[in-house]
Each structure stands twice: as C-alpha cells, then as structure tokens.
Write an enzyme that holds these catalytic residues in place. Structure first.
Site, mmCIF file in Angstrom:
data_model
loop_
_atom_site.group_PDB
_atom_site.id
_atom_site.type_symbol
_atom_site.label_atom_id
_atom_site.label_comp_id
_atom_site.label_asym_id
_atom_site.label_seq_id
_atom_site.Cartn_x
_atom_site.Cartn_y
_atom_site.Cartn_z
ATOM 1 N N ASP A 153 4.205 -20.127 17.706
ATOM 2 C CA ASP A 153 5.250 -19.447 16.946
ATOM 3 C C ASP A 153 6.376 -20.404 16.540
ATOM 4 O O ASP A 153 6.955 -20.255 15.464
ATOM 5 C CB ASP A 153 5.823 -18.297 17.793
ATOM 6 N N ASP A 204 8.901 -22.764 5.655
ATOM 7 C CA ASP A 204 9.362 -22.854 7.039
ATOM 8 C C ASP A 204 10.867 -22.676 6.939
ATOM 9 O O ASP A 204 11.581 -23.588 6.511
ATOM 10 C CB ASP A 204 9.007 -24.233 7.623
ATOM 11 N N HIS A 205 11.337 -21.475 7.311
ATOM 12 C CA HIS A 205 12.739 -21.181 7.001
ATOM 13 C C HIS A 205 13.708 -22.111 7.734
ATOM 14 O O HIS A 205 14.856 -22.256 7.324
ATOM 15 C CB HIS A 205 13.069 -19.697 7.248
ATOM 16 N N LYS A 235 17.674 -24.322 6.539
ATOM 17 C CA LYS A 235 18.982 -24.289 7.215
ATOM 18 C C LYS A 235 19.747 -25.565 6.873
ATOM 19 O O LYS A 235 19.201 -26.662 6.962
ATOM 20 C CB LYS A 235 18.801 -24.191 8.739
ATOM 21 N N ARG A 286 0.805 -1.217 0.000
ATOM 22 C CA ARG A 286 0.000 0.000 0.000
ATOM 23 C C ARG A 286 0.841 1.272 0.000
ATOM 24 O O ARG A 286 0.453 2.288 -0.555
ATOM 25 C CB ARG A 286 -0.924 0.008 1.231
ATOM 26 N N HIS A 295 8.340 -24.993 13.153
ATOM 27 C CA HIS A 295 9.770 -25.299 13.028
ATOM 28 C C HIS A 295 10.153 -26.570 13.782
ATOM 29 O O HIS A 295 10.832 -27.451 13.259
ATOM 30 C CB HIS A 295 10.626 -24.153 13.587
ATOM 31 N N LYS A 329 21.227 -18.565 23.267
ATOM 32 C CA LYS A 329 20.585 -18.890 21.984
ATOM 33 C C LYS A 329 21.140 -20.222 21.518
ATOM 34 O O LYS A 329 22.356 -20.361 21.321
ATOM 35 C CB LYS A 329 20.933 -17.795 20.979
ATOM 36 N N LYS A 371 11.851 -17.824 24.807
ATOM 37 C CA LYS A 371 12.600 -16.570 24.660
ATOM 38 C C LYS A 371 13.229 -16.193 25.993
ATOM 39 O O LYS A 371 12.803 -16.661 27.045
ATOM 40 C CB LYS A 371 11.664 -15.462 24.186
ATOM 41 N N GLU A 384 16.047 -18.982 22.574
ATOM 42 C CA GLU A 384 16.527 -17.637 22.237
ATOM 43 C C GLU A 384 16.940 -16.931 23.518
ATOM 44 O O GLU A 384 16.295 -17.124 24.558
ATOM 45 C CB GLU A 384 15.384 -16.806 21.629
ATOM 46 N N LYS A 388 4.781 -18.104 7.083
ATOM 47 C CA LYS A 388 4.172 -18.564 8.329
ATOM 48 C C LYS A 388 3.551 -17.371 9.051
ATOM 49 O O LYS A 388 4.002 -16.247 8.814
ATOM 50 C CB LYS A 388 5.195 -19.272 9.201
HETATM 51 P P1 NDP Z 1 5.194 -6.052 8.399
HETATM 52 O O1 NDP Z 1 4.058 -5.600 9.219
HETATM 53 O O2 NDP Z 1 6.522 -5.454 8.612
HETATM 54 O O3 NDP Z 1 4.843 -5.858 6.852
HETATM 55 C C1 NDP Z 1 3.602 -6.220 6.323
HETATM 56 C C2 NDP Z 1 3.541 -5.884 4.860
HETATM 57 O O4 NDP Z 1 2.238 -6.149 4.376
HETATM 58 C C3 NDP Z 1 3.852 -4.452 4.566
HETATM 59 O O5 NDP Z 1 4.421 -4.361 3.274
HETATM 60 C C4 NDP Z 1 2.486 -3.830 4.585
HETATM 61 O O6 NDP Z 1 2.713 -2.659 3.907
HETATM 62 C C5 NDP Z 1 1.658 -4.919 3.899
HETATM 63 N N1 NDP Z 1 0.223 -4.915 4.223
HETATM 64 C C6 NDP Z 1 -0.772 -5.150 3.375
HETATM 65 N N2 NDP Z 1 -1.959 -5.111 3.933
HETATM 66 C C7 NDP Z 1 -1.750 -4.869 5.207
HETATM 67 C C8 NDP Z 1 -2.615 -4.730 6.314
HETATM 68 N N3 NDP Z 1 -3.938 -4.835 6.192
HETATM 69 N N4 NDP Z 1 -2.041 -4.498 7.507
HETATM 70 C C9 NDP Z 1 -0.695 -4.396 7.637
HETATM 71 N N5 NDP Z 1 0.175 -4.520 6.604
HETATM 72 C C10 NDP Z 1 -0.357 -4.758 5.408
HETATM 73 O O7 NDP Z 1 5.231 -7.642 8.542
HETATM 74 P P2 NDP Z 1 6.476 -8.590 8.383
HETATM 75 O O8 NDP Z 1 7.224 -8.201 7.166
HETATM 76 O O9 NDP Z 1 7.186 -8.674 9.667
HETATM 77 O O10 NDP Z 1 5.772 -10.007 8.178
HETATM 78 C C11 NDP Z 1 5.203 -10.392 6.943
HETATM 79 C C12 NDP Z 1 4.848 -11.875 7.012
HETATM 80 O O11 NDP Z 1 6.033 -12.612 7.206
HETATM 81 C C13 NDP Z 1 3.924 -12.234 8.166
HETATM 82 O O12 NDP Z 1 3.070 -13.251 7.740
HETATM 83 C C14 NDP Z 1 4.872 -12.735 9.227
HETATM 84 O O13 NDP Z 1 4.240 -13.656 10.104
HETATM 85 C C15 NDP Z 1 5.915 -13.433 8.369
HETATM 86 N N6 NDP Z 1 7.213 -13.536 9.023
HETATM 87 C C16 NDP Z 1 7.915 -12.428 9.372
HETATM 88 C C17 NDP Z 1 9.145 -12.542 9.993
HETATM 89 C C18 NDP Z 1 9.964 -11.336 10.342
HETATM 90 O O14 NDP Z 1 11.067 -11.535 10.879
HETATM 91 N N7 NDP Z 1 9.517 -10.125 10.089
HETATM 92 C C19 NDP Z 1 9.720 -13.873 10.294
HETATM 93 C C20 NDP Z 1 8.923 -14.971 9.843
HETATM 94 C C21 NDP Z 1 7.720 -14.794 9.234
HETATM 95 P P3 NDP Z 1 1.751 -1.558 3.378
HETATM 96 O O15 NDP Z 1 1.203 -0.936 4.600
HETATM 97 O O16 NDP Z 1 2.639 -0.685 2.567
HETATM 98 O O17 NDP Z 1 0.731 -2.283 2.546
#
Ligand code: NDP
Length: 528
Positions: free
Chosen positions: A278, A220-221, A225, A81, A283, A388, A383, A259, A191
């Site tokens: 989680d 599943d990252h 590994k 967005r 995992h 870790k 955690k 962790e 996930k």
């Molecule tokens: P973020 O909240 O940082 O990013 C979410 C992304 O989705 C943004 O690009 C956001 O941007 C977009 N988006 C679209 N619709 C929505 C909405 N309705 N509400 C919020 N954001 C929206 O999340 P993460 O990047 O941390 O996580 C993304 C996925 O990856 C999740 O499913 C998470 O469980 C998984 N994940 C994340 C990890 C991590 O370390 N971050 C590790 C393992 C899994 P915009 O507002 O521009 O649309």
C-alpha cells in the site's frame, strides 16, 4: 531555516491562484499565478460514483475552476454503474462539493452554473462495448458543442480489477490515441498498479496494447505534494547540499510514512494489500528515488525519470536469505490514540479474525553505486502509530574530532529533515553553544515552514497532478520501468511474508512506535 523575509510570516492566504496584493507584501509569492492552465479537454472519470471521486477528484477539479487553472473549454463525464441522469449527477456533484469543499469554496453562483452545465454522466455496464460507443458519441458532442478540441483524458478511478476491462473496451470502441485524429488521448491510472510483479506486468501489457507510454499517467499522489517536489529544488537549486549528499558525509537516510489512523472503512482492501504494497512499493520508493538519484541533465520528464529508474536499478533486491535481516513487519493490536482506546487490527470491520496482513513494514536497502555505497536507506510505514508524520531524514556523520563542549555534553549529528505531512517544511538540526561562561553545546533547529514562508496553503496533490495530465507533463507520474523495478525490489519480501505466518501478531500496541522487531534491522530510528 528561519523565514527568509520578515513578511514571509504572514498568515497563509487561501488558494486563489492569483497573486494580487499578497505578492506585494510577500515577495516569495511572486510567480504564483494561474499560468498552468490545462489544454481544453473532456475528462472521463470511470468510477465516478466512488469514494475517491467524491472526496478527492471532484474537489480538485472544482478547485481548479476556482483557481482559474481549469481550461474554460472543459467537460466532465462521469461513468459508473449507479444510475444517474445528467441532471441527477450534477445534483450529486453539488452535494459532494458542499460536503468536501472548505468554507468559502462551496459550489454556488455563476461559477458553479458554468461548471455544472459542463458535467454529464453515462450509466454503464463496464463489460458492454455499447456503453463505450455511447461515450465516444458523447465525447464527439463535447468536442463539437463545448470546444474540447478532440482532447480526451480518461481517469481510471475504479477498483483495480476493472482497469483492464475499461482499457480493453476503450480499444474496442476505438477511443485510443491511435484512433484520435483530432487531438490527444491520455489515460490516468490510479494506484495500485498491480498487486505483485506478475499482475503489474499483465496490467502493463493490456494498457500498452492500447496506449503508448507517452499517453500513460500512473498517478502517485505523494508526488503531487509540494514538499516532495521540493526535494529537487533543495538538492539542485542550492549549492550547499549536493557536495555533502553522499557516503562521505551521510550516515543514514530514513523515510517514514506513519499514520495514527487505522484502516477505517477500507478493511477489505487493506487486508488484501498490507503496508508494503500500500505504501512502500509506491509512495515511499518514489521519495527514495528522488532523494538518492543523480542530478538529471534537465528538468524534462524523461531526464528526471531516467535518473529515478537508474537509482532504483542500483539497489540489489534482498535475497530470500536476507529478508529477515533487511525487513520487519508488524500488526497493531488494541491501544490508545489521543487518550481514547482503539481496537486492534483483527477486530476492524472486514478484516479476517486471524489476519496475517502487516499494518507496519520496514525495509533497509543499500544503493550500490559510487555515491551511496554503505549508506543504509531505511524505509518504514505503518498505521495506528504514535503520530501521523511523513518525512525524509538525512542524518550526517558525527564530527571527526572533538575539542569543543563540556565532556558531559552529547554532540548530536546534524540531521536535515524534509517534512512532508502534516507539517510541510524543512528542518536542520545543528549544535549551538548554550549561553553562559561554560562551553556547553546543545542541539537546536532551524525551521522553514511552507505555509508561513510562502503565505499560501499548498494546493492539494490531485489538483496539481490532474492539471499536469491536462497539460501533457509526465514529470510527476511514474514510468513503467520504475514501477516494475519497485515491484522487483519488494517481491522477495512479499513472497517470504506470504509463506511464513508471523505468530507474534499483533506485535505492537496502537499508539506506539511500532513493533520492537524494527530495531533488529536498524537501531537508530527517529522517535515518532
Ligand atoms: P470505490 O469502491 O468507492 O468506488 C469504485 C468505483 O468504481 C465506483 O464508482 C463503482 O461504482 C465503480 N465500479 C465499477 N465496476 C466496479 C466493480 N466491478 N466493483 C466495484 N466498483 C465498481 O473505490 P474508491 O473510489 O475508493 O477507489 C477507486 C480507485 O482509487 C481504486 O483503484 C483505489 O485503489 C484508488 N484509490 C482510492 C483512494 C481512496 O482514498 N478512496 C486513495 C488512493 C487510491 P458503481 O458501482 O456505480 O459502478
């Protein structure tokens, strides 16, 4: 295990993807080359302005470019967005790579120029089909102008509630595998896959309406590994382990994912998830299945995934009455990590002050089959623990008869440890004679370390997994039947914990071994 050759102790080389001169000095590196190039394709990241994209996904793709494993006919489309033009998004990507790539691998030069001109962006409302139609046009333009051959890889990196919204709009915009007559269409799902059995089934229903199982890549990252993948090599490329890999020789198996960090910036997400959802449901259960499954008939994705499902289905979910004796939960309070005081979970940002969410979970399962009857598999994750460490420890039975060693010596059982992180390797504990006239014995260790052994830093999991999705290899992605089974196994525990508050929370200090209640389900946890 000691390093197999003298040259194997060479300083780890950076990941370059080519053997070159290093192969000459280290024979273990033979065969490591850029042969795993993915198919030409466009990859679309839904959620490209988010945390996962900038920290993990974008660096993984750029690393593939550096390694030579990214197909030359490749395109990346960001979809989120936050408004960006193509150029502004390229600048954003460059800034993120500047921050998250290590020295020596920062973006620049001809390589970056070639990479960046293949990046585009669509500012989108996820609920508006018009933006998915725009995506379709962009994909067609890539196929025509950038040689991406009609192959489309969709990556769901949004918050999970957005997953079904995206899938439904892909279907409406006719972007599913069925609609694609030119090449392949696949979807990678981050996930968590559901937050319980019911939501997982509902998500599956939405996705399978648009994508067949052969096009769904549930990531599943942990499976990306190297040491996790090495479980298969250890078991099935050696003769010495498999004969003793059963109830006759194994006393218990412990799988730990600990962790020392707290929830950091993810308090809001974590407070709704907890350690069991989680970590354990995905995992840890995946590692469990690889350790306990029967030998697959081949290395085909489905041959391996059949065995993973079979072993998970041999575990009986705890009855509600058994939950207390088969699981333990904890929540961290204030404490000390690396000599510094840290706050408790309930004091973390975006966490409820009276939160009943577990930051530590331990579960004991039994596999009810011929091989494993009676052997406890003890899983734990948490955690703010003492350190870790992720590892799988197989403890063997004590010797049946003692005639050696001084009476005062303790004879420890053998333990085989597969170290997943931060150390990557394998360690074997055995008894050895202490030098001298007396027959003293003591536990010693044979250690194998991937970094020094192979002289290479393991590639990051996301690089391997995205590459596999580009090549159509589902081996390291979890099939729906295993996801569903893992939810079935943890549901009685989740339900019980939801319905009963733990009034002892917080019940372990940050920097400790976890809650004392973990000992009630298993007394021989390895110290962290
Ligand atoms: P973020 O909240 O940082 O990013 C979410 C992304 O989705 C943004 O690009 C956001 O941007 C977009 N988006 C679209 N619709 C929505 C909405 N309705 N509400 C919020 N954001 C929206 O999340 P993460 O990047 O941390 O996580 C993304 C996925 O990856 C999740 O499913 C998470 O469980 C998984 N994940 C994340 C990890 C991590 O370390 N971050 C590790 C393992 C899994 P915009 O507002 O521009 O649309």
């Amino acid at each position: 295990m000691s390093e197999p050759t003298a040259t194997a102790t060479a300083t780890p080389a950076p990941v370059t993807g080519t053997d070159g001169a290093a192969t000459l000095s280290n024979p273990l590196r033979a065969g490591m080359s850029g042969e795993r190039i993915g198919d030409p394709c466009s990859i679309v990241f839904f959620g490209a302005s988010g945390d996962l994209f900038k920290r993990m996904l974008l660096p993984a793709i750029y690393l593939m470019k550096l390694d030579g494993t990214l197909p030359s006919d490749f395109a990346l489309i960001g979809f989120a967005r936050t408004p960006y033009t193509d150029d502004a998004f390229r600048d954003y990507c460059r800034e993120q790579l500047q921050t998250f790539m290590p020295e020596g691998q920062k973006p620049g030069g001809a390589l970056w120029d070639d990479f960046s001109k293949r990046i585009g962006y669509i500012t989108a409302d996820f609920k508006d089909t018009a933006h998915f139609v725009q995506l379709k046009e962009r994909l067609a333009a890539n196929d025509r102008d950038l040689g991406t051959a009609g192959n489309h890889l969709f990556y769901l990196a949004t918050p999970p509630p957005v997953f079904p919204v995206v899938v439904e709009h892909l279907r409406k915009a006719k972007l599913t595998p069925n609609d694609n007559t030119q090449g392949w269409t696949r979807i990678v799902v981050e996930k968590p896959f559901g937050t319980d059995l019911e939501t997982a089934r509902s998500l599956q229903k939405t996705i399978e309406h648009a994508f067949p199982e052969s096009a769904i890549y549930r990531i599943d990252h942990y499976l990306g590994k190297e040491p996790v993948q090495d479980i298969l090599a250890l078991r099935f490329a050696n003769t010495i382990f498999e004969p003793i890999w059963n109830r006759n020789y194994v006393q218990n198996v412990q799988i730990t994912a600990a962790e020392s960090l707290g929830v950091e910036e993810r308090g809001d997400y974590y407070d709704r998830a907890g350690a069991l959802r989680d970590m354990i449901q995905n995992h840890v259960m995946n590692m469990f299945a690889l350790v306990a499954m029967e030998p697959p008939v081949s290395s085909d994705a489905d041959a391996i995934r059949n065995e993973k499902y079979k072993v998970l289905s041999a575990i009986a979910p705890p009855t509600y009455a058994q939950v207390a004796s088969m699981s333990a939960r904890g929540q961290y309070g204030p404490g000390t990590i690396d000599g510094k005081p840290v706050r408790g979970y309930r004091e973390e940002d975006e966490v409820a002050k009276d939160s009943n969410t577990e930051t530590f979970a331990a579960v004991k399962f039994f596999v009810e089959n011929w091989r494993w009857a009676g052997v406890p598999f003890c899983l734990r994750s948490g955690k703010r623990l003492a350190r870790k460490v992720s590892e799988i420890a197989v403890t063997f039975k004590p010797i049946p008869h003692r005639f050696y060693g001084e009476k005062t010596d303790t004879i420890e059982p053998n333990v085989l440890v597969l170290k997943i992180q931060p150390d990557e390797g394998i360690s074997m504990r055995f008894e050895a004679k202490v030098p001298g006239a007396k027959d003293h014995v003591r536990a010693v260790y044979m250690d194998f370390n991937y970094g020094t052994g192979f002289g290479i830093t393991s590639p990051p999991p996301y690089e391997r997994l995205i590459g596999d999705a580009m090549r159509g290899d589902q081996t390291l992605f979890t099939r729906w039947d295993a996801v569903e089974r893992a939810w079935e196994l943890v549901m009685p525990i989740l339900d019980t914990w939801r319905d009963s508050k733990d009034f002892s929370f917080p019940n372990y200090a940050s920097g400790s071994q976890g809650p004392p209640s973990a000992a009630a389900i298993f007394e021989q946890w390895r110290p962290l």
